[in-house]
Design a protein around this motif. Structure first.
Motif, PDB file in Angstrom:
ATOM      1  N   ALA A  46       0.836  -1.195   0.000  1.00 20.17           N
ATOM      2  CA  ALA A  46       0.000   0.000   0.000  1.00 20.17           C
ATOM      3  C   ALA A  46       0.875   1.251   0.000  1.00 20.17           C
ATOM      4  O   ALA A  46       1.956   1.277   0.589  1.00 20.17           O
ATOM      5  N   GLN A  47       0.397   2.280  -0.691  1.00 21.47           N
ATOM      6  CA  GLN A  47       1.137   3.534  -0.746  1.00 21.47           C
ATOM      7  C   GLN A  47       0.787   4.413   0.451  1.00 21.47           C
ATOM      8  O   GLN A  47      -0.334   4.367   0.951  1.00 21.47           O
ATOM      9  N   ILE A  48       1.760   5.189   0.868  1.00 21.37           N
ATOM     10  CA  ILE A  48       1.516   6.135   1.962  1.00 21.37           C
ATOM     11  C   ILE A  48       0.763   7.327   1.411  1.00 21.37           C
ATOM     12  O   ILE A  48       1.188   7.956   0.441  1.00 21.37           O
ATOM     13  N   SER A  49      -0.356   7.644   1.992  1.00 17.35           N
ATOM     14  CA  SER A  49      -1.200   8.713   1.478  1.00 17.35           C
ATOM     15  C   SER A  49      -0.687  10.086   1.906  1.00 17.35           C
ATOM     16  O   SER A  49      -0.008  10.233   2.933  1.00 17.35           O
ATOM     17  N   LEU A  50      -1.040  11.091   1.101  1.00 16.55           N
ATOM     18  CA  LEU A  50      -0.707  12.468   1.466  1.00 16.55           C
ATOM     19  C   LEU A  50      -1.401  12.859   2.767  1.00 16.55           C
ATOM     20  O   LEU A  50      -0.841  13.619   3.569  1.00 16.55           O
ATOM     21  N   ASP A  51      -2.604  12.328   2.968  1.00 12.43           N
ATOM     22  CA  ASP A  51      -3.338  12.651   4.192  1.00 12.43           C
ATOM     23  C   ASP A  51      -2.579  12.159   5.418  1.00 12.43           C
ATOM     24  O   ASP A  51      -2.495  12.871   6.437  1.00 12.43           O
ATOM     25  N   ALA A  52      -2.019  10.942   5.344  1.00 13.26           N
ATOM     26  CA  ALA A  52      -1.253  10.423   6.477  1.00 13.26           C
ATOM     27  C   ALA A  52      -0.039  11.304   6.753  1.00 13.26           C
ATOM     28  O   ALA A  52       0.309  11.562   7.916  1.00 13.26           O
ATOM     29  N   LEU A  53       0.614  11.764   5.692  1.00 13.70           N
ATOM     30  CA  LEU A  53       1.777  12.640   5.871  1.00 13.70           C
ATOM     31  C   LEU A  53       1.362  13.967   6.493  1.00 13.70           C
ATOM     32  O   LEU A  53       2.084  14.519   7.339  1.00 13.70           O
ATOM     33  N   VAL A  76      -1.114  14.390   8.541  1.00 15.33           N
ATOM     34  CA  VAL A  76      -1.402  14.121   9.949  1.00 15.33           C
ATOM     35  C   VAL A  76      -0.113  14.045  10.755  1.00 15.33           C
ATOM     36  O   VAL A  76      -0.004  14.627  11.848  1.00 15.33           O
ATOM     37  N   LEU A  77       0.901  13.321  10.259  1.00 15.34           N
ATOM     38  CA  LEU A  77       2.195  13.251  10.952  1.00 15.34           C
ATOM     39  C   LEU A  77       2.790  14.640  11.128  1.00 15.34           C
ATOM     40  O   LEU A  77       3.313  14.989  12.198  1.00 15.34           O
ATOM     41  N   ASP A  78       2.729  15.436  10.086  1.00  9.77           N
ATOM     42  CA  ASP A  78       3.273  16.790  10.135  1.00  9.77           C
ATOM     43  C   ASP A  78       2.548  17.611  11.193  1.00  9.77           C
ATOM     44  O   ASP A  78       3.175  18.336  11.986  1.00  9.77           O
ATOM     45  N   ALA A  79       1.229  17.513  11.242  1.00 12.22           N
ATOM     46  CA  ALA A  79       0.437  18.294  12.207  1.00 12.22           C
ATOM     47  C   ALA A  79       0.719  17.864  13.636  1.00 12.22           C
ATOM     48  O   ALA A  79       0.832  18.711  14.543  1.00 12.22           O
ATOM     49  N   ILE A  80       0.851  16.554  13.870  1.00  9.97           N
ATOM     50  CA  ILE A  80       1.150  16.073  15.227  1.00  9.97           C
ATOM     51  C   ILE A  80       2.497  16.606  15.684  1.00  9.97           C
ATOM     52  O   ILE A  80       2.654  17.080  16.822  1.00  9.97           O
ATOM     53  N   ASP A  81       3.501  16.562  14.803  1.00  6.27           N
ATOM     54  CA  ASP A  81       4.837  17.024  15.177  1.00  6.27           C
ATOM     55  C   ASP A  81       4.855  18.538  15.401  1.00  6.27           C
ATOM     56  O   ASP A  81       5.488  19.026  16.335  1.00  6.27           O
ATOM     57  N   ARG A  82       4.154  19.264  14.553  1.00 12.86           N
ATOM     58  CA  ARG A  82       4.159  20.730  14.671  1.00 12.86           C
ATOM     59  C   ARG A  82       3.417  21.200  15.932  1.00 12.86           C
ATOM     60  O   ARG A  82       3.839  22.167  16.571  1.00 12.86           O
ATOM     61  N   HIS A  83       2.316  20.544  16.272  1.00 13.51           N
ATOM     62  CA  HIS A  83       1.450  21.040  17.347  1.00 13.51           C
ATOM     63  C   HIS A  83       1.622  20.287  18.661  1.00 13.51           C
ATOM     64  O   HIS A  83       1.046  20.683  19.672  1.00 13.51           O
ATOM     65  N   GLY A  84       2.400  19.197  18.649  1.00 21.52           N
ATOM     66  CA  GLY A  84       2.812  18.578  19.901  1.00 21.52           C
ATOM     67  C   GLY A  84       1.954  17.477  20.459  1.00 21.52           C
ATOM     68  O   GLY A  84       2.340  16.831  21.432  1.00 21.52           O
ATOM     69  N   SER A  85       0.767  17.234  19.878  1.00 20.88           N
ATOM     70  CA  SER A  85      -0.092  16.169  20.402  1.00 20.88           C
ATOM     71  C   SER A  85      -1.136  15.807  19.370  1.00 20.88           C
ATOM     72  O   SER A  85      -1.397  16.571  18.426  1.00 20.88           O
ATOM     73  N   PHE A  86      -1.763  14.642  19.578  1.00 14.49           N
ATOM     74  CA  PHE A  86      -2.827  14.208  18.682  1.00 14.49           C
ATOM     75  C   PHE A  86      -4.008  15.175  18.755  1.00 14.49           C
ATOM     76  O   PHE A  86      -4.626  15.516  17.747  1.00 14.49           O
ATOM     77  N   ALA A  87      -4.341  15.603  19.983  1.00 14.78           N
ATOM     78  CA  ALA A  87      -5.493  16.483  20.180  1.00 14.78           C
ATOM     79  C   ALA A  87      -5.277  17.833  19.495  1.00 14.78           C
ATOM     80  O   ALA A  87      -6.183  18.371  18.847  1.00 14.78           O
ATOM     81  N   ARG A  92       7.580  15.637   4.479  1.00 17.96           N
ATOM     82  CA  ARG A  92       7.467  17.088   4.353  1.00 17.96           C
ATOM     83  C   ARG A  92       7.982  17.564   3.002  1.00 17.96           C
ATOM     84  O   ARG A  92       7.450  18.517   2.419  1.00 17.96           O
ATOM     85  N   GLN A  93       9.014  16.920   2.494  1.00 17.67           N
ATOM     86  CA  GLN A  93       9.498  17.275   1.157  1.00 17.67           C
ATOM     87  C   GLN A  93       8.426  17.002   0.112  1.00 17.67           C
ATOM     88  O   GLN A  93       8.223  17.788  -0.814  1.00 17.67           O
ATOM     89  N   ILE A  94       7.725  15.870   0.277  1.00 18.82           N
ATOM     90  CA  ILE A  94       6.648  15.526  -0.652  1.00 18.82           C
ATOM     91  C   ILE A  94       5.501  16.522  -0.535  1.00 18.82           C
ATOM     92  O   ILE A  94       4.946  16.986  -1.544  1.00 18.82           O
ATOM     93  N   LEU A  95       5.149  16.885   0.685  1.00 20.28           N
ATOM     94  CA  LEU A  95       4.066  17.853   0.888  1.00 20.28           C
ATOM     95  C   LEU A  95       4.419  19.211   0.289  1.00 20.28           C
ATOM     96  O   LEU A  95       3.569  19.868  -0.334  1.00 20.28           O
ATOM     97  N   GLN A  96       5.664  19.635   0.474  1.00 19.09           N
ATOM     98  CA  GLN A  96       6.093  20.910  -0.097  1.00 19.09           C
ATOM     99  C   GLN A  96       6.059  20.855  -1.621  1.00 19.09           C
ATOM    100  O   GLN A  96       5.665  21.818  -2.292  1.00 19.09           O
TER     101      GLN A  96
END
Length: 311
Positions: A3-10, A12-23, A73-77
């Protein structure tokens, strides 16, 4: 097939790292926390990897998760840039503009125009390149340039071009020069063609790949040193490596200081009218921005007038 890694999953990972938590990521992405958790779990299950691990009360990225985030992040950019590029092109702006400049002229003369353009469209790539003699037409004919500054003479047949004459070369625009210690300076002037043949000429070769090459001021059987551009040609003359024509605006300061000597020679150099040239079918907005700017102000003509004033 995995399965390919979706842009949406990337995202989500970016948002968790930037904002510090899942919530916090859920809030930033306008989703419920369970949707964020589900996306991460699905990513881990489909690819049999561990993206996050618990440390105390916090969930932190694993080495695999950190790698995914870095490359993700490179892919998202890239996708964001692609979207912006598509929007610009949809509104008539090119993704890249290539401008070829006759090697007689220093490329930095148009830097002020490029700087102004960056204020209008900072994300469009500008490629500046030198071409020589027929090579200016050749690169336009073959599509290696969108705009040519200083193309000599008439365009080749087979394509439709728009031309704007540029008053780049006036009477006495070139001078035949040598270093003061060069032996040609000891000869009676005007120096005859037969005498000039004994000395090496410094030459910028025609850069044309397909069209017939042009030459100016060269004599049969004359030894030659080939250099890449006018700066290199000027330095070769200053070093006493050879003789030949230089644009007067380039040679004038060195003639005034005695670092070069103008030689009267038995050669007549006839130059064509030079043009601003582009394909008639090219309606790109970046191209026509530069055309309009060059119509309003001709920095090359101003540069040549300054050179004439130094005579």
């Amino acid at each position: 097939m995995p399965a390919q890694i979706s842009l949406d999953a990337l995202k989500v990972l970016d948002a968790i790292d930037r904002h510090g938590s899942f919530a916090a990521a859920a809030e930033a992405l306008f989703r419920v926390p369970s949707a964020i958790t589900y996306t991460v779990q699905k990513l881990e299950e489909e690819h049999r990897i561990k993206v996050f691990e618990k440390r105390g009360r916090r969930m932190v990225l694993t080495p695999v998760g950190r790698m995914l985030l870095q490359h993700g992040r490179q892919i998202l950019q890239a996708t964001e840039s692609l979207s912006e590029m598509a929007q610009r092109m949809a509104h008539g702006w090119e993704a890249q503009l290539t401008i070829a400049i006759n090697a007689l002229f220093p490329v930095e003369v148009i830097y002020p125009l490029v700087k102004r353009f960056q204020q209008v469209q900072p994300d469009i790539h500008i490629l500046l390149r030198y071409e020589t003699l027929a090579g200016t037409w050749d690169c336009l004919h073959d599509g290696r340039a969108d705009l040519v500054i200083g193309a000599p003479g008439l365009p080749p047949e087979g394509r439709s071009y728009d031309l704007l004459p540029l008053p780049l070369m006036t009477d006495n625009a070139f001078c035949y020069v040598a270093a003061p210690e060069h032996p040609v300076c000891q000869l009676e002037q005007p120096v005859k063609r037969e005498s000039l043949r004994r000395f090496t000429s410094v030459v910028i070769p025609d850069s044309s790949r397909r069209l017939p090459a042009l030459t100016y001021g060269l004599l049969e059987s004359q030894p030659r040193i080939f250099v890449p551009d006018t700066d290199a040609k000027l330095k070769a003359h200053l070093a006493g490596l050879g003789i030949g024509f230089l644009p007067r605006f380039r040679a004038a300061p060195y003639l005034a200081r005695g670092e070069l000597v103008e030689i009267e020679v038995d050669i007549t150099r006839t130059d064509h009218t030079h043009h601003l040239a582009w394909h008639s079918s090219n309606q790109g907005r970046a191209l026509h921005w530069f055309i309009d700017a060059l119509r309003e102000e001709n920095p090359f003509a101003e540069m040549m007038e300054q050179g004439q004033a130094l005579r």
